[in-house]
Write an enzyme that holds these catalytic residues in place. Structure first.
Site, PDB file in Angstrom:
ATOM      1  CB  THR A 138      13.509  31.673  25.277  1.00  0.00           C
ATOM      2  OG1 THR A 138      12.758  32.821  24.822  1.00  0.00           O
ATOM      3  CG2 THR A 138      12.695  30.902  26.283  1.00  0.00           C
ATOM      4  CG  ASN A 144       9.585  36.485  16.511  1.00  0.00           C
ATOM      5  OD1 ASN A 144       9.027  35.887  15.587  1.00  0.00           O
ATOM      6  ND2 ASN A 144       9.344  37.763  16.803  1.00  0.00           N
ATOM      7  CD  GLU A 145       9.407  31.984  23.182  1.00  0.00           C
ATOM      8  OE1 GLU A 145      10.618  32.019  23.445  1.00  0.00           O
ATOM      9  OE2 GLU A 145       8.521  32.355  23.986  1.00  0.00           O
ATOM     10  N   PRO A 146      13.093  30.551  20.320  1.00  0.00           N
ATOM     11  CG  PRO A 146      14.508  29.716  21.972  1.00  0.00           C
ATOM     12  CD  PRO A 146      13.191  30.404  21.782  1.00  0.00           C
ATOM     13  CB  THR A 163       8.296  32.381  27.246  1.00  0.00           C
ATOM     14  OG1 THR A 163       9.538  32.395  26.547  1.00  0.00           O
ATOM     15  CG2 THR A 163       7.604  33.715  27.118  1.00  0.00           C
TER      16      THR A 163
END
Ligand code: F6R
Length: 612
Positions: A138, A144-146, A163
């Site tokens: 991602t 720390n995702e989008p 993820t």
């Protein structure tokens, strides 16, 4: 970004990264390290352990902080990052000062306080000297995702679906993967004095390209690393493959157009980009694509184009490439890679009188659902019944054994490995499916059941002597003239690569003891296909053969709607295989080297690389 180092393979990246960390520790014995989990840093930790054992690298003054932990997650769970770090690193070195976010369930307020405390501890330690990172598909760093901005700090977050899907394999199902995690923020990471990000494998190539060459945006949190004054990136070649320098080598000022492979690659790419047959590419189109020097290396542009057209046309010829009356050994890591990747070509080979043996590397039992085994037992599947009859104490009723298996399935904890009998039954399910497919192809199945796979967990044992011995015996017995192998390098710890390692080690011994040399044919793998410019032979086939190939893939009933989809692609294996074989043929048609097909009679192609 200047500091991008591309190494030929994963192992060389790990050795280089570990050397940098070791140099820091030697220079600053009280260094503060930010550490990551996941498959990417495993080789770095193995090398640090080696440096500790063999060269006395001293971690006694070092303090470490891990990026993240699932939430909720007990520290002693096999899935916890606490356990991962102990098993991969801390149990083997003399580091006593380590910190990992705590996944114990508690109130959100308490979690918030602990996150603030975690940030405080990093500051008290003097800040992170080096932060080690992997990158998720991602674009996440840590969790720390989008959407995560550059001013985020340690906190509770929601994990992106992709993820979670990527983690599903090790959790034995996406439903067991936690939805939340505690992670350092992008801000925490960017405050480190140095950042080392690593990526390995084809499956990371697209996101690596976006992170390093796309916009700097919270949609791809790893892109923020480009704003750091001291961030370096280590990539193996597959992970770097989509960076402009590697994907478009003709753009480089030093591009050497006197070599045919570069001319071929450049012209194919241009034809594909402009959606034009090779014969219609103009000097102006070449100039606009930055390839004007190409035509200077040959007598004329027309000559350069004809040379590529001729080369591609030759590579479509079955008569030129397909053997007759030879011994062919196809190594299929799992019991369905063969039909997915080379089903049509194997049929053609068998029809030409070749002796085709398909050697299945591992049992593939991990990917069989419990409920499928129960259904087959209920239906009294003869293969399973006869195994049970042969392997249970005499006089024990089948019903009792069935009840034991069912009870085990209902009682087990999520993630608990299969009991031995259940694992055997799952192996038999896959052996039955593969045998059916082989019979239809005219091939002989050989089940190697390599022991490295049989851990009951997703994590595998390293390849050892027993694996190599089994492979060696298969080579001695088959004495192949052609060996078909997967060229997939998607995962540094994947079954495909491990089977390839067992094969390569066995092949060295086999050849050294006088075994007859063989040609190697590489097929790309169950998830990806070689690009047209990478192919040595395109095995073209018609709709009827595609229908037979689909039939072979569907013989693997247990793999329909797979347990471990591995990607977010919802298509079944047969749909993916059909679409990509069609796409290859379409590209060859679009380049003008394969005649167009009538709409009701599409053409397909499997692609191989061949080493003599
Ligand atoms: C691990 C972490 C993640 C991983 C990333 C890549 O602590 O925070 O960001 O680095 O998901 O995972 P692998 O290395 O398994 O591909």
């Amino acid at each position: 970004m200047n500091n991008v180092f591309v190494r030929p393979d994963y192992q060389s990246c790990c050795v280089d990264v570990a050397a940098q960390i070791a140099a820091l520790i030697r220079e600053k014995p009280n260094a503060v390290l930010g550490l990551a989990t996941g498959s990417t840093p495993i080789g770095v930790y193995a090398e640090l352990v080696r440096l500790h054992r063999e060269e006395g690298l001293d971690f006694s003054g070092v303090t470490t902080f891990n990026l993240d932990e699932y939430y909720p997650m007990a520290a002693d769970s096999p899935h916890s990052y606490h356990r991962f770090m102990r098993e991969m690193l801390f149990d083997h070195i003399n580091c006593v000062n380590f910190h990992i976010p705590d996944g114990t369930p508690r109130s959100e307020e308490q979690v918030r306080d602990d996150c603030a405390r975690f940030e405080g501890l990093i500051a008290e330690a003097g800040g992170l000297d080096i932060q080690l990172l992997g990158i998720g598909r991602t674009g996440h760093i840590g969790f720390n995702e989008p959407g995560a901005g550059r001013d985020t700090y340690t906190r509770l977050v929601t994990i992106d679906y992709l993820t979670r899907a990527d983690a599903a394999l090790s959790f034995q199902g996406i439903e067991n993967v936690p939805v939340r995690a505690i992670t350092m923020g992008v801000g925490t990471i960017l405050e480190a004095r140095q950042i080392i990000m690593m990526a390995s494998g084809t499956h990371k190539a697209a996101i690596v390209q976006q992170a390093l060459e796309g916009k700097i945006t919270s949609k791809v949190p790893a892109s923020f690393l480009r704003e750091h004054h001291n961030a370096v990136v280590y990539l193996d070649e597959p992970a770097a493959a989509l960076l402009t320098e590697y994907a478009k080598p003709w753009r480089s000022p030093d591009a050497d157009f006197s070599t045919f492979p570069l001319r071929r690659r450049a012209l194919i790419a241009l034809g594909q980009e402009l959606d034009k047959p090779l014969g219609k590419l103009s000097a102006q189109a070449l100039a606009e694509a930055g390839m004007q020097r190409l035509a200077h290396a040959v007598p004329s542009l027309e000559a350069a184009i004809q040379e590529v057209e001729l080369d591609l046309s030759k590579r479509l010829s079955d008569d030129r490439f397909l053997p007759q009356h030879q011994s062919v050994f196809c190594l299929s890591p799992h019991p369905d890679d063969d039909v997915i990747c080379c089903g049509s070509t194997l049929i053609k080979m068998a029809e030409r009188g070749n002796k085709v043996v398909v050697a299945y590397g591992v049992s593939g039992s991990m990917a069989v659902r419990d409920k499928d085994v129960l259904a087959l037992l209920r239906a009294r599947h003869p293969r399973l019944i006869s195994f049970i009859e042969d392997h249970t104490e005499p006089g024990r009723a089948f019903e009792d054994v069935f009840n034991d298996v069912r009870q085990f399935i209902f009682d087990r904890e999520p993630g608990e490995p299969d009991a031995e009998l259940l694992r055997d039954l799952k192996r038999l399910v896959r052996e039955g499916e593969a045998s059916d497919a082989c019979r239809k192809m005219g091939a002989k199945p050989l089940f190697l059941n390599l022991p490295f796979y049989e851990t009951g967990h997703v994590a595998k044992k390293p390849i050892g002597e027993p694996d190599v011995e089994i492979m060696l015996k298969a080579l001695r017995d088959t004495q192949p003239e052609i060996v078909m192998l997967t060229g997939e390098q998607s995962d540094p710890h994947g079954t495909h690569e491990m089977c390839a390692e067992a094969f390569n080690r066995a092949a060295c011994i086999y050849l050294a003891e006088g075994g007859k040399p063989f040609k190697q044919w590489f097929y790309r793998g169950a998830w990806e296909e070689y690009e047209v410019w990478e192919g040595d032979y395109y095995s073209v086939f018609n709709k009827e053969l595609m229908e037979r190939k689909i039939g072979l893939i569907l013989d693997h009933i247990s793999q329909l709607d797979p347990v471990y989809p591995g990607t977010s692609d919802p298509r079944e294996f047969y749909e993916r295989a059909r679409d990509r074989n069609r796409a290859t043929a379409r590209q060859l048609q679009q380049l003008g080297v394969l005649p167009p097909s009538r709409s009701h009679d599409p053409i397909y192609a499997e692609v191989f690389q061949i080493n003599s």
